[in-house]
Design a protein around this motif. Structure first.
Motif, PDB file in Angstrom:
ATOM      1  N   PHE A 159       0.804  -1.214   0.000  1.00 11.29           N
ATOM      2  CA  PHE A 159       0.000   0.000   0.000  1.00 11.29           C
ATOM      3  C   PHE A 159       0.843   1.272   0.000  1.00 11.29           C
ATOM      4  O   PHE A 159       0.293   2.375  -0.101  1.00 11.29           O
ATOM      5  N   ALA A 160       2.161   1.107   0.091  1.00 10.88           N
ATOM      6  CA  ALA A 160       3.055   2.258  -0.069  1.00 10.88           C
ATOM      7  C   ALA A 160       3.381   2.525  -1.537  1.00 10.88           C
ATOM      8  O   ALA A 160       4.060   3.514  -1.844  1.00 10.88           O
ATOM      9  N   ALA A 161       2.884   1.677  -2.445  1.00  8.98           N
ATOM     10  CA  ALA A 161       3.215   1.806  -3.869  1.00  8.98           C
ATOM     11  C   ALA A 161       2.986   3.216  -4.423  1.00  8.98           C
ATOM     12  O   ALA A 161       3.857   3.764  -5.105  1.00  8.98           O
ATOM     13  N   PRO A 162       1.824   3.861  -4.174  1.00  8.58           N
ATOM     14  CA  PRO A 162       1.646   5.208  -4.724  1.00  8.58           C
ATOM     15  C   PRO A 162       2.617   6.219  -4.146  1.00  8.58           C
ATOM     16  O   PRO A 162       2.988   7.188  -4.822  1.00  8.58           O
ATOM     17  N   TYR A 163       3.070   6.002  -2.911  1.00  4.62           N
ATOM     18  CA  TYR A 163       3.990   6.950  -2.287  1.00  4.62           C
ATOM     19  C   TYR A 163       5.423   6.729  -2.760  1.00  4.62           C
ATOM     20  O   TYR A 163       6.211   7.681  -2.871  1.00  4.62           O
ATOM     21  N   ILE A 164       5.778   5.484  -3.038  1.00  2.65           N
ATOM     22  CA  ILE A 164       7.095   5.206  -3.609  1.00  2.65           C
ATOM     23  C   ILE A 164       7.186   5.824  -5.004  1.00  2.65           C
ATOM     24  O   ILE A 164       8.195   6.443  -5.364  1.00  2.65           O
ATOM     25  N   ALA A 198      -3.331  16.850  -8.196  1.00  2.00           N
ATOM     26  CA  ALA A 198      -3.237  15.413  -8.473  1.00  2.00           C
ATOM     27  C   ALA A 198      -3.597  14.645  -7.203  1.00  2.00           C
ATOM     28  O   ALA A 198      -3.246  15.049  -6.091  1.00  2.00           O
ATOM     29  N   ALA A 199      -4.301  13.545  -7.359  1.00  2.00           N
ATOM     30  CA  ALA A 199      -4.751  12.772  -6.196  1.00  2.00           C
ATOM     31  C   ALA A 199      -3.586  12.428  -5.279  1.00  2.00           C
ATOM     32  O   ALA A 199      -3.692  12.522  -4.048  1.00  2.00           O
ATOM     33  N   VAL A 200      -2.474  12.012  -5.854  1.00  2.00           N
ATOM     34  CA  VAL A 200      -1.241  11.743  -5.104  1.00  2.00           C
ATOM     35  C   VAL A 200      -0.147  12.591  -5.737  1.00  2.00           C
ATOM     36  O   VAL A 200       0.429  12.211  -6.760  1.00  2.00           O
ATOM     37  N   THR A 249      -1.023   4.048  11.338  1.00  2.00           N
ATOM     38  CA  THR A 249      -2.142   4.984  11.356  1.00  2.00           C
ATOM     39  C   THR A 249      -1.937   6.108  10.363  1.00  2.00           C
ATOM     40  O   THR A 249      -2.869   6.499   9.644  1.00  2.00           O
ATOM     41  N   ASN A 250      -0.735   6.643  10.297  1.00  2.00           N
ATOM     42  CA  ASN A 250      -0.474   7.724   9.348  1.00  2.00           C
ATOM     43  C   ASN A 250      -0.537   7.240   7.907  1.00  2.00           C
ATOM     44  O   ASN A 250      -1.023   7.953   7.023  1.00  2.00           O
ATOM     45  N   GLN A 251      -0.077   6.029   7.653  1.00  2.00           N
ATOM     46  CA  GLN A 251      -0.175   5.489   6.301  1.00  2.00           C
ATOM     47  C   GLN A 251      -1.632   5.281   5.903  1.00  2.00           C
ATOM     48  O   GLN A 251      -2.047   5.658   4.795  1.00  2.00           O
ATOM     49  N   LEU A 255      -3.745   7.238   2.949  1.00  2.00           N
ATOM     50  CA  LEU A 255      -4.395   6.418   1.922  1.00  2.00           C
ATOM     51  C   LEU A 255      -5.903   6.662   1.885  1.00  2.00           C
ATOM     52  O   LEU A 255      -6.496   6.747   0.801  1.00  2.00           O
ATOM     53  N   TRP A 256      -6.515   6.765   3.053  1.00  2.00           N
ATOM     54  CA  TRP A 256      -7.969   6.983   3.107  1.00  2.00           C
ATOM     55  C   TRP A 256      -8.337   8.284   2.404  1.00  2.00           C
ATOM     56  O   TRP A 256      -9.285   8.326   1.614  1.00  2.00           O
ATOM     57  N   THR A 257      -7.590   9.343   2.679  1.00  2.00           N
ATOM     58  CA  THR A 257      -7.887  10.640   2.060  1.00  2.00           C
ATOM     59  C   THR A 257      -7.716  10.578   0.552  1.00  2.00           C
ATOM     60  O   THR A 257      -8.577  11.044  -0.211  1.00  2.00           O
ATOM     61  N   GLU A 258      -6.625   9.979   0.096  1.00  2.00           N
ATOM     62  CA  GLU A 258      -6.294  10.035  -1.330  1.00  2.00           C
ATOM     63  C   GLU A 258      -6.961   8.944  -2.160  1.00  2.00           C
ATOM     64  O   GLU A 258      -7.171   9.150  -3.366  1.00  2.00           O
ATOM     65  N   GLN A 259      -7.289   7.820  -1.544  1.00  2.00           N
ATOM     66  CA  GLN A 259      -7.876   6.726  -2.312  1.00  2.00           C
ATOM     67  C   GLN A 259      -9.380   6.554  -2.083  1.00  2.00           C
ATOM     68  O   GLN A 259     -10.056   5.951  -2.907  1.00  2.00           O
TER      69      GLN A 259
END
Length: 308
Positions: A159-164, A198-200, A249-251, A255-259
């Motif tokens: 689930f860190a894929a979009p942030y990487i 952009a969403a992310v 929790t921060n991850q 993710l909740w906000t952006e996805q």
């Protein structure tokens, strides 16, 4: 050839440093290469932009990871000079929690970031010292504990894929499988901001900090049993359990906000827990951390706590 000392307990600490080094390199390159308008809450570009954002990253979240590393390397050194240096590094790193040091609305470098950066640098020096002169130790864990770590770490990594991708300066749009799972490049309204983005966005996210701190807690928790001073061992175990909850929790919040929120599926947002506060969310995080600290995965060993 890897020195024998690095094949034992030192390997986990150096893996943590490697994660933060690779992230720092990505931050530097992306913030140097891209325009400030493509990033988030920064104003500098070019070399100054890259160096400045890397400097801020090293004050958070690297300082929180350094606090988890300190007791492990200091205990291995068994040297009063190391104890004193570790205490100084701890105080310096802890300044990241002071109000105004880490501000999401202003991510350009500030003088207030400097103490935490110095604390991280001192912790790295102590880690190198421990790898050369410290007591040799091996991880003390269980098969169930490592299985749990692998499961949690693997999910966090996925689930860190979009942030990487954002750290490297690209979107997942068009990437097989991941591009259909994660919303990244589509323009969406920024919740509560009154504009679209952009969403992310490209660059660093606190969701990436969440992944890094989760990985840090999981790796270092394998070394808690090797700490010989009982009080230090217990405090380290509690801190790493809390760090795991804080990272996850921060991850999840990012993710909740952006996805979820940015897809329009709901308007409800998970409370921001980046900064310490007297809130129900923080109380719940602390409670979860204490539960994880005490979680037994075998008759003789806890996941984060000292062996029973």
């Amino acid at each position: 050839m890897i020195p024998a000392r690095l094949q034992s307990a030192g390997r986990a600490t150096f893996l943590v440093w490697l994660l933060f080094l690779l992230t720092a390199i990505a931050v530097f390159e992306t913030y140097w290469r891209l325009r400030a308008s493509e990033l988030w809450k920064v104003h500098n570009t070019g070399f100054i932009g890259g160096a400045g954002r890397t400097y801020v990253f090293l004050s958070f979240s690297a300082a929180l990871a350094a606090i988890g590393i300190l007791p492990i390397v200091v205990d291995r050194l068994e040297d009063r000079r190391a104890d004193l240096a570790g205490l100084v590094a701890l105080v310096l790193c802890a300044t990241v929690a002071l109000p105004g040091v880490q501000t999401e609305s202003h991510l350009d470098p500030k003088w207030s970031n400097l103490p935490a950066v110095l604390g991280v640098a001192l912790t790295l020096l102590l880690t190198v010292w421990a790898s050369r002169s410290g007591r040799r130790e091996f991880p003390r864990t269980s098969a169930r504990g490592d299985a749990a770590r692998l499961l949690v770490g693997g999910l966090s990594f996925f689930f860190a894929a979009p942030y990487i991708a954002a750290e490297l300066g690209f979107f997942l749009d068009g990437v097989p499988v991941l591009g259909s799972i994660f919303l990244t490049g589509a323009i969406r309204p920024e919740p509560g901001a009154g504009y679209s983005h952009a969403a992310v966005h490209h660059g660093h996210h606190h969701g990436m900090d969440g992944f890094l701190l989760t990985a840090t807690a999981l790796l270092l928790s394998r070394l808690v049993g090797s700490i010989r001073r009982p009080v230090l061992r217990t405090l380290t175990a509690v801190y790493l359990a809390l760090l795991l909850v804080y990272g996850l929790t921060n991850q999840v919040q990012d993710l909740w906000t952006e996805q979820i929120v940015k897809r329009g599926w709901t308007g409800w947002e998970i409370p921001n827990v980046l900064h310490p506060s007297l809130s129900a969310a923080w109380a719940a995080m602390i409670a979860c951390g204490l539960v994880i600290y005490a979680l037994p995965l075998s008759p003789r060993q806890r996941l984060f706590g000292p062996a029973a």
